[in-house]
Design a protein around this motif. Structure first.
Motif, mmCIF file in Angstrom:
data_model
loop_
_atom_site.group_PDB
_atom_site.id
_atom_site.type_symbol
_atom_site.label_atom_id
_atom_site.label_comp_id
_atom_site.label_asym_id
_atom_site.label_seq_id
_atom_site.Cartn_x
_atom_site.Cartn_y
_atom_site.Cartn_z
ATOM 1 N N ARG A 166 -16.647 19.503 -14.133
ATOM 2 C CA ARG A 166 -15.674 18.488 -13.723
ATOM 3 C C ARG A 166 -15.946 17.207 -14.506
ATOM 4 N NH1 ARG A 166 -16.201 17.257 -7.808
ATOM 5 N NH2 ARG A 166 -14.623 18.856 -7.430
ATOM 6 N N ARG A 182 -11.364 21.309 -7.152
ATOM 7 C CA ARG A 182 -10.284 20.506 -7.709
ATOM 8 C C ARG A 182 -10.744 19.841 -9.011
ATOM 9 N NH1 ARG A 182 -7.200 15.471 -4.624
ATOM 10 N NH2 ARG A 182 -5.695 15.035 -6.291
ATOM 11 N N ASP A 183 -9.936 19.979 -10.039
ATOM 12 C CA ASP A 183 -10.182 19.384 -11.355
ATOM 13 C C ASP A 183 -11.361 20.011 -12.098
ATOM 14 O OD1 ASP A 183 -8.080 17.589 -10.906
ATOM 15 O OD2 ASP A 183 -9.405 16.130 -9.971
#
Length: 288
Positions: A166, A182-183
């Motif tokens: 990330r 997420r991401d």
């Protein structure tokens, strides 16, 4: 900066560590401005107001990384070289799936040949030049017995590092996260050990690795090696806390191969990293 090859369509250079490919401000020196000045002088277009030469960015190296970069001198060359970069991305996706299937079959007890992803993909000459490929060389620090054993194993077989990464845009850093999040993006590289320096040399506690990237993430090599307990020598951002380096990051794009965008000739360039030329004279990191 050293120009290794130039014709009407492309220019291949050896970028020095610390020089950005493209700086964020016009007042700061970067590789693009140096090369455009070179092209202007080459064409005799040095007068104020002269037309700015075309120079297409096909791929980049981070500022602290040294090594090989190719630029396009025409939009047509840029388009073809970009296609080769995209072909590499597609190839790596296919190799990743082959690797997953290989590991799945191996767990089932099947005896298999070395999969394509361990050899960098298609072993044929034509396959090797169907897309753009880079090979990196890097010096890592051996902090403990586990890291020593890891690089010794990699003298005889390829080691695969797989993580979700990330990126933190605010801090210009990247970190390993436990799993899909997420991401976070799947990231993979393979490495093998080229050399382990003996204990009676100034480079004691270091090893030279050859790196093949199978994905292209922000600071990927630096983050994944640090996460594997093999931080890069000279890495102030991801290296061990409490060490000070008065020399550059020992990471180099040492090999580059592609097809010429116009003649389709197979092009391959290789260099010796500057930090290896200074092998025995490099200062050792010391505690702050």
């Amino acid at each position: 900066m050293e120009i290794l090859y130039e014709d009407d369509d492309i220019i291949v250079v050896n970028k020095e560590s610390g020089l950005p490919v493209q700086a964020g401000t016009a007042s700061r020196k970067d590789l693009i401005s140096i090369l455009k000045n070179h092209l202007c002088e080459e064409k005799g277009q040095t007068a104020p107001g002269a037309e700015e030469p075309y120079l297409g960015i096909v791929h980049r190296l981070d500022q602290p990384v040294e090594g090989l970069v190719v630029f396009a001198k025409t939009p047509q060359a840029a388009s073809e070289l970009s296609r080769q970069v995209q072909a590499k991305t597609k190839r790596e996706v296919n190799l990743r799936e082959q690797g997953r299937q290989h590991r799945k079959d191996a767990k089932g007890g099947h005896r298999l040949k070395t999969p394509a992803w361990e050899n960098g993909g298609d072993a044929s000459v034509e396959g090797a030049y169907a897309d753009m490929r880079k090979v990196y060389q890097v010096v890592v620090l051996l902090k403990d017995r586990a890291s020593c054993e890891k690089v010794k194993r990699s003298e005889h077989s390829v080691t695969v590092l797989q993580n979700y990464l990330r990126r933190n845009f605010a801090g210009n850093t990247t970190q390993i996260v436990p799993g899909p999040a997420r991401d976070a993006k799947w990231s993979e590289l393979t490495f093998r050990t080229l050399k382990i320096w003996p204990s009676d040399t100034p480079w004691e506690g270091r090893a030279l690795l050859e790196i093949h990237l199978h994905t292209g993430r922000h600071h990927q090599i630096r983050v994944q090696l640090a996460g594997a307990g093999l931080p890069i020598d000279g890495d102030r951002k991801y290296g061990p806390a409490g060490l000070f380096y008065d020399y550059n990051l020992k990471l180099c794009a040492a090999s580059l191969q592609f097809r010429h965008p116009v003649t389709h000739q197979k092009m391959k360039f290789s260099i010796t990293p500057s930090f290896l030329k200074e092998d025995q004279n490099q200062p050792v990191a010391y505690n702050q």
